[in-house]
Write a protein that holds these residues in place. Structure first.
Motif, PDB file in Angstrom:
ATOM      1  N   UNK A 163      90.625 -22.361-108.659  1.00  0.00           N
ATOM      2  CA  UNK A 163      90.683 -22.045-110.080  1.00  0.00           C
ATOM      3  C   UNK A 163      90.360 -20.568-110.301  1.00  0.00           C
ATOM      4  N   UNK A 164      91.215 -19.842-111.004  1.00  0.00           N
ATOM      5  CA  UNK A 164      90.911 -18.434-111.295  1.00  0.00           C
ATOM      6  C   UNK A 164      89.651 -18.323-112.155  1.00  0.00           C
ATOM      7  N   UNK A 165      89.024 -17.152-112.093  1.00  0.00           N
ATOM      8  CA  UNK A 165      87.779 -16.954-112.831  1.00  0.00           C
ATOM      9  C   UNK A 165      87.970 -17.158-114.337  1.00  0.00           C
ATOM     10  N   UNK A 166      89.118 -16.736-114.865  1.00  0.00           N
ATOM     11  CA  UNK A 166      89.372 -16.896-116.302  1.00  0.00           C
ATOM     12  C   UNK A 166      89.452 -18.365-116.693  1.00  0.00           C
ATOM     13  N   UNK A 167      89.905 -19.220-115.768  1.00  0.00           N
ATOM     14  CA  UNK A 167      89.973 -20.650-116.062  1.00  0.00           C
ATOM     15  C   UNK A 167      88.618 -21.323-115.856  1.00  0.00           C
ATOM     16  N   UNK A 168      87.856 -20.855-114.881  1.00  0.00           N
ATOM     17  CA  UNK A 168      86.498 -21.376-114.713  1.00  0.00           C
ATOM     18  C   UNK A 168      85.671 -21.126-115.963  1.00  0.00           C
ATOM     19  N   UNK A 169      85.934 -20.007-116.620  1.00  0.00           N
ATOM     20  CA  UNK A 169      85.200 -19.616-117.819  1.00  0.00           C
ATOM     21  C   UNK A 169      85.424 -20.602-118.959  1.00  0.00           C
ATOM     22  N   UNK A 170      86.488 -21.414-118.873  1.00  0.00           N
ATOM     23  CA  UNK A 170      86.785 -22.394-119.920  1.00  0.00           C
ATOM     24  C   UNK A 170      85.880 -23.613-119.853  1.00  0.00           C
ATOM     25  N   UNK A 171      85.244 -23.836-118.718  1.00  0.00           N
ATOM     26  CA  UNK A 171      84.348 -24.975-118.585  1.00  0.00           C
ATOM     27  C   UNK A 171      82.977 -24.601-119.145  1.00  0.00           C
ATOM     28  N   UNK A 172      82.476 -25.434-120.042  1.00  0.00           N
ATOM     29  CA  UNK A 172      81.199 -25.156-120.679  1.00  0.00           C
ATOM     30  C   UNK A 172      80.058 -25.207-119.674  1.00  0.00           C
ATOM     31  N   UNK A 173      80.083 -26.232-118.803  1.00  0.00           N
ATOM     32  CA  UNK A 173      79.002 -26.455-117.844  1.00  0.00           C
ATOM     33  C   UNK A 173      79.600 -26.775-116.485  1.00  0.00           C
ATOM     34  N   UNK A 174      78.985 -26.239-115.443  1.00  0.00           N
ATOM     35  CA  UNK A 174      79.324 -26.619-114.077  1.00  0.00           C
ATOM     36  C   UNK A 174      78.045 -27.095-113.394  1.00  0.00           C
ATOM     37  N   UNK A 280      73.446 -23.885-115.175  1.00  0.00           N
ATOM     38  CA  UNK A 280      74.685 -24.664-115.288  1.00  0.00           C
ATOM     39  C   UNK A 280      75.729 -24.064-116.226  1.00  0.00           C
ATOM     40  N   UNK A 281      75.289 -23.235-117.178  1.00  0.00           N
ATOM     41  CA  UNK A 281      76.242 -22.670-118.139  1.00  0.00           C
ATOM     42  C   UNK A 281      76.810 -21.329-117.676  1.00  0.00           C
TER      43      UNK A 281
END
Length: 318
Positions: A163-174, A280-281
């Motif tokens: 997943x590109x970094x810009x798409x990872x940024x779309x997830x609220x929590x990991x 997590x955020x």
């Protein structure tokens, strides 16, 4: 939010957490993070090995809020239309009819999201951001609540699309589930059945929307907002990061902190809420520079150092 409303919110949140915990033993913090993501109207990314209960988590959350649940197994040949749905011509009515895909559910489990092509990943992430699907020029809302729980296998990377970094940024929590402790593992194996079966609903989907709206009325002091801004700036200024947390990351932290505070029975955010949720955020939003990555430095270590270096404000609560 009034003190009475915060007390009701905390009691309801605890009821939801306990109910999900009946299906997922020994994972209280992860369950609370998943519920926080739902009530902050965001999405959850789980990076975990197979067999740790990711599907059980999604099914249990959906059952608890009386919602629907769909699971999508991501593979290299999965098409965007397999996720969003398609428009098909009906010869009997001589009209095109939309057949919704599995993304139309309260909780969608996107299993091994990094195995699908970037085009299919983008289709799902577009729905996550917009809250609706547009097919042949017609927009179809996915409803409320809507949460995607996506999973990645951190061990097996062959044949995957990172997943590109810009798409990872779309997830609220990991976050991750990890394996249960021994006592929980013994209890799980003693039952030897799907614990999500016959799990009772504790709240309606409409009430989830009410809780989400209520959480956003939690007060956050200007000094706490300044603390969040200083934290995100520090991640960008750190010598070991090539890319720090964006303003979107700061907004995500604020949204989650409001839910976290309400779940604790408070109508205001305190700096400890920010500290509890920073890892997590924000951690998955950091990109390390090549030297730090080669040296084995992790984003979690960088964030821990930032949290240690940036002084929190001192709130005076009346």
């Amino acid at each position: 939010m009034t003190p009475e409303q915060s007390a009701w919110f905390a009691e309801t949140f605890e009821t939801l957490s306990e109910n999900v915990g009946r299906a997922l033993l020994g994972k209280e913090r992860t369950i609370r993070l998943a519920l926080t993501a739902m009530l902050a109207e965001g999405h959850l990314l789980l990076e975990d090995a197979p067999g740790t209960g990711k599907t059980s988590l999604a099914k249990a959350v959906a059952a608890t809020v009386q919602g629907s649940h769909h699971r999508i197994q991501f593979t290299p040949d999965l098409l965007p239309s397999d996720v969003t749905g398609v428009t098909i011509y009906d010869q009997s009515t001589h009209r095109f009819e939309f057949h919704p895909g599995p993304v139309f559910a309260s909780v969608v489990l996107a299993d091994e999201i990094n195995r699908a092509s970037p085009k299919t990943q983008a289709a799902l992430l577009e729905v996550m951001e917009e809250g609706n699907v547009t097919v042949d020029g017609v927009t179809h809302p996915v409803g409320r609540p809507f949460m995607v729980i996506a999973t990645q296998n951190p061990i097996e990377q062959a044949g995957t699309y990172r997943l590109p970094e810009a798409q990872l940024d779309r997830f609220l929590i990991k976050t991750s589930l990890g394996y249960p402790d021994r006592a929980s593992a013994v209890e799980i194996m003693a039952g030897a059945k799907d614990r999500t079966l016959n799990l009772p609903a504790r709240i309606t989907t409409q009430a989830v929307g009410t809780m989400a709206d209520l959480a956003q009325t939690v007060h956050i002091d200007a000094s706490v907002l300044d603390y969040v801004a200083r934290l995100t700036e520090a991640t960008r200024d750190d010598a070991q990061t090539a890319l720090g947390a964006s303003v979107r990351g700061g907004l995500a932290l604020v949204r989650c902190a409001k839910v976290w505070a309400a779940a604790s029975g408070r109508e205001y955010v305190v700096p400890d809420d920010i500290k509890d949720l920073a890892q997590p955020v924000l951690a998955h939003r950091l990109v390390l520079d090549s030297e730090a990555e080669f040296a084995g430095v992790t984003a979690e270590q960088v964030l821990a150092r930032v949290l240690s270096d940036v002084a929190p404000p001192v709130l005076r609560v009346a």
